[in-house]
Design an enzyme around this catalytic site. Sequence first.
Site, PDB file in Angstrom:
ATOM      1  N   CYS A   6       6.053 -13.510 -10.570  1.00 32.69           N
ATOM      2  CA  CYS A   6       5.124 -12.407  -9.820  1.00 32.69           C
ATOM      3  C   CYS A   6       3.642 -12.426 -10.209  1.00 32.69           C
ATOM      4  O   CYS A   6       3.089 -11.975  -9.666  1.00 32.69           O
ATOM      5  CB  CYS A   6       5.702 -10.834 -10.074  1.00 32.69           C
ATOM      6  SG  CYS A   6       7.477 -11.071  -9.356  1.00 32.69           S
ATOM      7  N   HIS A  10       4.853  -6.173  -2.209  1.00 29.64           N
ATOM      8  CA  HIS A  10       4.757  -7.150  -3.278  1.00 29.64           C
ATOM      9  C   HIS A  10       5.362  -8.493  -2.807  1.00 29.64           C
ATOM     10  O   HIS A  10       6.584  -8.751  -3.053  1.00 29.64           O
ATOM     11  CB  HIS A  10       5.566  -6.520  -4.348  1.00 29.64           C
ATOM     12  CG  HIS A  10       5.704  -7.585  -5.622  1.00 29.64           C
ATOM     13  ND1 HIS A  10       4.721  -8.349  -5.913  1.00 29.64           N
ATOM     14  CD2 HIS A  10       6.605  -7.654  -6.390  1.00 29.64           C
ATOM     15  CE1 HIS A  10       5.150  -9.187  -7.050  1.00 29.64           C
ATOM     16  NE2 HIS A  10       6.372  -8.627  -7.397  1.00 29.64           N
TER      17      HIS A  10
HETATM   18  C1  COA Z   1      14.767  -0.906  -3.087  1.00 32.31           C
HETATM   19  C2  COA Z   1      15.559  -2.028  -2.183  1.00 32.31           C
HETATM   20  C3  COA Z   1      16.806  -2.495  -3.016  1.00 32.31           C
HETATM   21  C4  COA Z   1      15.761  -1.585  -0.846  1.00 32.31           C
HETATM   22  O1  COA Z   1      16.437  -2.604  -0.153  1.00 32.31           O
HETATM   23  P1  COA Z   1      17.230  -1.995   1.073  1.00 32.31           P
HETATM   24  O2  COA Z   1      18.113  -1.065   0.613  1.00 32.31           O
HETATM   25  O3  COA Z   1      18.201  -3.282   1.628  1.00 32.31           O
HETATM   26  O4  COA Z   1      16.560  -1.554   2.190  1.00 32.31           O
HETATM   27  P2  COA Z   1      16.092  -2.012   3.744  1.00 32.31           P
HETATM   28  O5  COA Z   1      15.561  -3.291   3.563  1.00 32.31           O
HETATM   29  O6  COA Z   1      17.633  -1.999   4.379  1.00 32.31           O
HETATM   30  O7  COA Z   1      15.227  -0.820   4.259  1.00 32.31           O
HETATM   31  C5  COA Z   1      15.662   0.662   4.550  1.00 32.31           C
HETATM   32  C6  COA Z   1      14.590   1.388   4.818  1.00 32.31           C
HETATM   33  O8  COA Z   1      14.042   1.819   3.490  1.00 32.31           O
HETATM   34  C7  COA Z   1      12.654   1.007   3.538  1.00 32.31           C
HETATM   35  N1  COA Z   1      12.385   0.437   2.338  1.00 32.31           N
HETATM   36  C8  COA Z   1      12.922  -0.686   1.867  1.00 32.31           C
HETATM   37  N2  COA Z   1      12.282  -0.913   0.556  1.00 32.31           N
HETATM   38  C9  COA Z   1      11.586   0.308   0.418  1.00 32.31           C
HETATM   39  C10 COA Z   1      10.950   0.457  -0.897  1.00 32.31           C
HETATM   40  N3  COA Z   1      10.951  -0.352  -1.815  1.00 32.31           N
HETATM   41  N4  COA Z   1      10.122   1.605  -0.735  1.00 32.31           N
HETATM   42  C11 COA Z   1      10.186   2.250  -0.122  1.00 32.31           C
HETATM   43  N5  COA Z   1      10.793   2.150   1.372  1.00 32.31           N
HETATM   44  C12 COA Z   1      11.556   0.908   1.215  1.00 32.31           C
HETATM   45  C13 COA Z   1      12.643   0.154   4.643  1.00 32.31           C
HETATM   46  O9  COA Z   1      11.142  -0.029   5.322  1.00 32.31           O
HETATM   47  C14 COA Z   1      13.524   0.834   5.639  1.00 32.31           C
HETATM   48  O10 COA Z   1      12.936   1.958   6.319  1.00 32.31           O
HETATM   49  P3  COA Z   1      13.335   2.223   7.887  1.00 32.31           P
HETATM   50  O11 COA Z   1      14.723   2.542   7.935  1.00 32.31           O
HETATM   51  O12 COA Z   1      12.402   3.283   8.467  1.00 32.31           O
HETATM   52  O13 COA Z   1      12.775   0.898   8.526  1.00 32.31           O
HETATM   53  C15 COA Z   1      14.685  -3.284  -2.225  1.00 32.31           C
HETATM   54  O14 COA Z   1      13.334  -3.051  -1.643  1.00 32.31           O
HETATM   55  C16 COA Z   1      14.256  -3.950  -3.297  1.00 32.31           C
HETATM   56  O15 COA Z   1      15.302  -4.711  -4.052  1.00 32.31           O
HETATM   57  N6  COA Z   1      13.209  -3.889  -3.958  1.00 32.31           N
HETATM   58  C17 COA Z   1      12.716  -4.706  -5.290  1.00 32.31           C
HETATM   59  C18 COA Z   1      12.438  -5.839  -5.010  1.00 32.31           C
HETATM   60  C19 COA Z   1      12.108  -6.629  -6.305  1.00 32.31           C
HETATM   61  O16 COA Z   1      12.853  -6.538  -7.275  1.00 32.31           O
HETATM   62  N7  COA Z   1      11.004  -7.201  -6.523  1.00 32.31           N
HETATM   63  C20 COA Z   1      10.536  -7.838  -7.701  1.00 32.31           C
HETATM   64  C21 COA Z   1       9.996  -7.097  -8.623  1.00 32.31           C
HETATM   65  S1  COA Z   1       9.825  -7.881 -10.366  1.00 32.31           S
END
Ligand code: COA
Length: 385
Positions: free
Chosen positions: A84, A333
């Site tokens: 990252c 990100h």
């Molecule tokens: C948190 C997380 C698990 C959510 O994924 P998910 O449950 O599959 O969510 P979806 O992609 O199905 O999205 C569902 C809804 O939540 C929203 N959403 C997804 N991730 C979000 C987040 N991080 N914060 C806020 N909203 C989020 C989407 O926009 C979507 O909204 P909508 O229904 O209004 O369209 C995923 O964003 C994640 O793993 N994030 C971390 C990424 C990471 O690890 N990066 C590296 C860091 S070191």
Amino acid sequence: MTREAWVLGAASNRFGKMKESGREAGARVALEAIQTAGIEPKDIGYTFVANAFGLSEKQAHVGPLINTALGIPEVPSCTVESACSSSSAALHEAFVHVAGGFLDAALVVGVEKLSQLDTLTATSYFAIGADYPFESHNGATFPGLYATIADAHMKRYGTRREQLGAVSVKNHLNASLNPHAHFQKPITMDTYLESPMIATPLRLYDCCPFSDGAAALVVVAAEKYPNPHTEPLVIRASARAGSIADMHDRPDLTSLPASQRAAQTAFRQARVEPGQIDFMEVHDCFTIAELVALEDMGFFPRGQAGAATAEGLTARDGKLPVNPSGGLKAKGHPVSATGASQVVEIFEQFNGLAGPRAVPKTSVALAHNVGATGSSASVHIFGRR
Ligand SMILES: CC(C)(COP(=O)(O)OP(=O)(O)OC[C@H]1O[C@@H](n2cnc3c(N)ncnc32)[C@H](O)[C@@H]1OP(=O)(O)O)[C@@H](O)C(=O)NCCC(=O)NCCS
């Protein structure tokens, strides 16, 4: 030989979901950064590209493709990978070459496109950035690893959910004013508290999203550009540090030693103290990461960044604005674009381009970018001419 190096131009697209490929987006923002700098593509001596997960698009080695699109196929390029923190590592390479006298102008491009992957596949891809046999292979994911840090911080310092929530509410509010941001709607504390649990104690609104995005910077030798078109960022410090990769081998789960080391080196290089920083962009891949970063870099005593955030000290109009862009949490990100995009925000703030999210003071700013769970970190400090 060392000479003054500047960020003379910077550009970013809107993070979220890109229709175009990574190479197309990378070339587009690169051209925009070059135009902002008021120079020509032919002035670029080297292109440092960050594109850690390009293989997910079945495309590696995007540097020559971006240079070809810019009309400079003969210019050398290479890909810099540091999870990252890939594009802050690329910026460091550009700085070293320019300040060291090897190049007069370098291009930094960070780009990632992941929206073609579902959450499970993207999570598995990202987990490769941890120690695969010891961590990821045994089920560790980044939300899980940062949840361990959050849990340890809460147990040791009494950090509360509402304090993590204050980071999220603040960063979503800032992102609502940022046209580059993935999420552009403010959230309330209730929305935060009611959001689904992802990895205890981290909820949906503690996590950064998976984003596509691209950002680019033009780094030049000050002596070669005596009449800049922009208010350049003087690179007063460009520091990188590492630490033990595996969290289970670290003596303390509430701190990222690479952030501490990189910050100490950067403050020494820039000859400034934390109290002289006007605002900063920090690596808030999860809300807890922002608190730990502020404590690691010496802005708040251990265990006190949460209370300071809840009191509004790190708000855009607070004493120490943190992540006026919305941060990774809400601006988004796109892994390899993140470090460069932090500098785009600082460039826009210095050049009066931040509109309603402008911070009160813009003389000295810091960018902090972490690779994985802190096995790598970069800290850059920028000032005015
Ligand atoms: C948190 C997380 C698990 C959510 O994924 P998910 O449950 O599959 O969510 P979806 O992609 O199905 O999205 C569902 C809804 O939540 C929203 N959403 C997804 N991730 C979000 C987040 N991080 N914060 C806020 N909203 C989020 C989407 O926009 C979507 O909204 P909508 O229904 O209004 O369209 C995923 O964003 C994640 O793993 N994030 C971390 C990424 C990471 O690890 N990066 C590296 C860091 S070191």
